[in-house]
Scaffold this active site. Structure first.
Site, short mmCIF file in Angstrom:
data_model
loop_
_atom_site.label_atom_id
_atom_site.label_comp_id
_atom_site.label_asym_id
_atom_site.label_seq_id
_atom_site.Cartn_x
_atom_site.Cartn_y
_atom_site.Cartn_z
N ASP A 119 98.53 33.91 -40.31
CA ASP A 119 98.80 32.73 -39.48
C ASP A 119 98.81 31.48 -40.35
O ASP A 119 99.14 30.39 -39.87
CB ASP A 119 97.75 32.59 -38.37
CG ASP A 119 98.10 31.47 -37.40
OD1 ASP A 119 99.22 31.49 -36.87
OD2 ASP A 119 97.25 30.58 -37.17
N THR B 129 93.58 34.04 -40.58
CA THR B 129 93.80 32.98 -39.59
C THR B 129 92.99 31.74 -39.95
O THR B 129 92.75 30.88 -39.09
CB THR B 129 93.41 33.46 -38.17
OG1 THR B 129 92.06 33.97 -38.21
CG2 THR B 129 94.35 34.54 -37.67
N SER B 130 92.59 31.62 -41.21
CA SER B 130 91.71 30.52 -41.63
C SER B 130 92.46 29.48 -42.45
O SER B 130 92.96 28.50 -41.93
CB SER B 130 90.50 31.06 -42.39
OG SER B 130 89.68 31.81 -41.51
N ARG B 131 92.55 29.69 -43.76
CA ARG B 131 93.25 28.78 -44.65
C ARG B 131 94.08 29.59 -45.64
O ARG B 131 93.62 30.59 -46.18
CB ARG B 131 92.26 27.87 -45.40
CG ARG B 131 91.65 26.79 -44.52
CD ARG B 131 92.68 25.76 -44.10
NE ARG B 131 92.13 24.73 -43.22
CZ ARG B 131 92.16 24.77 -41.90
NH1 ARG B 131 92.69 25.82 -41.28
NH2 ARG B 131 91.66 23.79 -41.19
N HIS C 31 100.77 29.07 -38.05
CA HIS C 31 99.49 28.37 -37.86
C HIS C 31 99.29 28.04 -36.37
O HIS C 31 98.97 26.91 -36.01
CB HIS C 31 99.46 27.08 -38.69
CG HIS C 31 98.08 26.69 -39.12
ND1 HIS C 31 97.80 26.14 -40.35
CD2 HIS C 31 96.89 26.76 -38.47
CE1 HIS C 31 96.51 25.88 -40.44
NE2 HIS C 31 95.94 26.26 -39.31
N GLN C 32 99.45 29.07 -35.54
CA GLN C 32 99.38 28.88 -34.10
C GLN C 32 98.15 29.51 -33.46
O GLN C 32 98.02 29.51 -32.23
CB GLN C 32 100.63 29.49 -33.44
CG GLN C 32 100.67 31.02 -33.45
CD GLN C 32 101.89 31.58 -32.77
OE1 GLN C 32 102.99 31.47 -33.29
NE2 GLN C 32 101.70 32.20 -31.61
N ALA C 33 97.23 30.02 -34.27
CA ALA C 33 96.08 30.73 -33.71
C ALA C 33 95.28 29.86 -32.74
O ALA C 33 94.69 30.36 -31.78
CB ALA C 33 95.18 31.25 -34.82
N PHE C 34 95.26 28.55 -32.98
CA PHE C 34 94.49 27.64 -32.12
C PHE C 34 95.19 27.31 -30.82
O PHE C 34 94.59 26.71 -29.92
CB PHE C 34 94.23 26.33 -32.88
CG PHE C 34 95.45 25.44 -32.94
CD1 PHE C 34 95.60 24.38 -32.06
CD2 PHE C 34 96.46 25.67 -33.87
CE1 PHE C 34 96.72 23.57 -32.10
CE2 PHE C 34 97.59 24.87 -33.93
CZ PHE C 34 97.72 23.80 -33.04
N LYS D 55 81.35 30.75 -36.00
CA LYS D 55 81.62 31.05 -34.58
C LYS D 55 82.81 31.98 -34.42
O LYS D 55 82.77 32.95 -33.67
CB LYS D 55 81.86 29.75 -33.81
CG LYS D 55 80.59 28.91 -33.62
CD LYS D 55 80.90 27.66 -32.80
CE LYS D 55 79.63 26.84 -32.60
NZ LYS D 55 79.91 25.60 -31.81
N ILE D 56 83.91 31.68 -35.14
CA ILE D 56 85.12 32.48 -35.00
C ILE D 56 84.87 33.89 -35.53
O ILE D 56 85.25 34.89 -34.89
CB ILE D 56 86.30 31.82 -35.73
CG1 ILE D 56 86.63 30.47 -35.10
CG2 ILE D 56 87.53 32.73 -35.71
CD1 ILE D 56 87.64 29.64 -35.87
N GLU E 177 102.21 26.10 -47.00
CA GLU E 177 102.81 25.93 -45.67
C GLU E 177 103.12 24.49 -45.30
O GLU E 177 103.86 24.22 -44.35
CB GLU E 177 101.87 26.50 -44.59
CG GLU E 177 100.61 25.67 -44.36
CD GLU E 177 99.73 26.22 -43.26
OE1 GLU E 177 99.44 25.46 -42.31
OE2 GLU E 177 99.33 27.39 -43.33
#
Length: 344
Positions: free
Chosen positions: A255, A229-231, A292-295, A154-155, A260
């Protein structure tokens, strides 16, 4: 009243969960500590725990949770590579939030690209000191450039749509291509060779671990921009740093970062960071690291709370667990979930 404890709680988490807990009849206690083998004992007396992406849910943690009565781990995120499912199977059910706002993550990836390319972060700092020089701020047109998208869930598909809106040429790689789609799939090596920008939107698995490494970087165009922006562990950080130093990689928007866990989501501004790789990358003018703020949008946080509560309600009512992560699926073994709606 069903008792639940939250680990690794931040103010923005609590705000959205507190707003909706009463209609479900849940009693919630919030812990700031991350879930791991040292903190798992805090869950004694709770039947369910809510965990997050950087918690360490290994065998020891699972065993302590189980011994103290926990029967459900509700992940308030989509990722689950931090869980030992062999240890959990037959003891503790694991559910997740499979989708909260794919737009949030895809839009953040584009924000990283635009900021890197047009040097917005550098310009922002300059003008705050009344320095209006344009030297060193030259970017390039995204229109007509080739972006390689790794992962077309989806992303990834939303990011593709955004890129097409900029007039970019999009190619993609996925271990499981979508049949009968209009996505232009190419082999991974070909994507590395053709792309001006590479954006990662795939889960972390054995097949994708360190997908971006010395070998794949060596096949990329000089000056390529890499977005993740995944892992974090999709990228070998040492190899990424070398690629940046050698100017093979023209920029990186990250991200996530593979080490981390003890850093992101925390205020480390008064701490000497021991991670030399991260410290060096953050110091580079062509690297942007977000925590890790993309969400992190209002819509995503609201959806995370709603889905997490729905997952918990299904468990306490004894219903089918629609968002359970099933260890057996894909392992060539019989799957109980197809019969009783639960993994075991």
């Amino acid at each position: 009243m069903n008792r639940i404890c939250f680990y690794d709680t931040k103010p923005y988490d609590k705000k959205y969960f507190e707003a909706n807990k009463d209609k479900y009849g849940f009693e919630i206690d919030y812990f700031e500590e991350k879930l791991n083998s040292k903190t798992a004992i805090m869950a004694k007396g709770y039947e369910a725990v809510v965990a997050f992406v950087n918690d360490t849910i290994d065998k020891k943690t699972v065993d302590i949770l189980y011994e103290n009565g926990v029967r459900l781990i509700a992940m308030r995120c989509a990722g689950y590579n931090n869980i030992d499912f062999k240890a959990a199977y037959g003891k503790i059910h694991v559910v997740r939030v499979p989708a909260y706002s794919p737009y949030a993550v895809a839009e953040h990836a584009m924000a990283l690209l635009l900021t890197l390319n047009r040097k917005i972060h550098k310009s922002y700092n300059r003008t705050r000191e009344f320095n209006f020089s344009l030297n060193g701020l030259t970017g390039f047109d995204l229109h007509g450039k080739t972006v390689g998208v790794i992962g077309t869930g989806k992303i990834g598909r939303i990011f593709i749509d955004i890129c097409k809106g900029f007039g970019m040429n999009v190619i993609a790689y996925d271990l499981f291509p979508i049949k009968d789609s209009d996505i232009h799939y190419v082999p991974f090596d070909e994507l590395c060779k053709q792309s001006d920008i590479i954006s990662l939107h795939c889960p972390l698995t054995k097949e994708t671990f360190h997908l971006i490494n010395e070998d794949s970087i060596g096949k990329m165009k000089k000056g390529v921009i890499i977005l993740n922006t995944s892992r974090g562990a999709l990228i070998n950080s040492e190899d990424l740093l070398s690629g940046l130093k050698d100017s093979i990689i023209g920029g990186a928007g990250l991200d996530v970062y593979e080490e981390e866990t003890d850093l992101f989501y925390e205020d480390m501004s008064y701490t000497i960071i021991q991670d030399d790789i991260l410290s060096r990358m953050i110091s580079m003018p062509n690297v942007i690291v977000t925590s890790h703020q993309a969400f992190l949008t209002e819509e995503a946080l609201s959806n995370i709370a709603d889905t997490t509560f729905a997952n918990l309600q299904e468990f306490f009512l004894g219903s089918s667990l629609s968002n359970e992560i099933c260890y057996q699926c894909g392992k060539g073994e019989a799957c109980n979930k197809k019969q009783n709606g639960k993994c075991f």
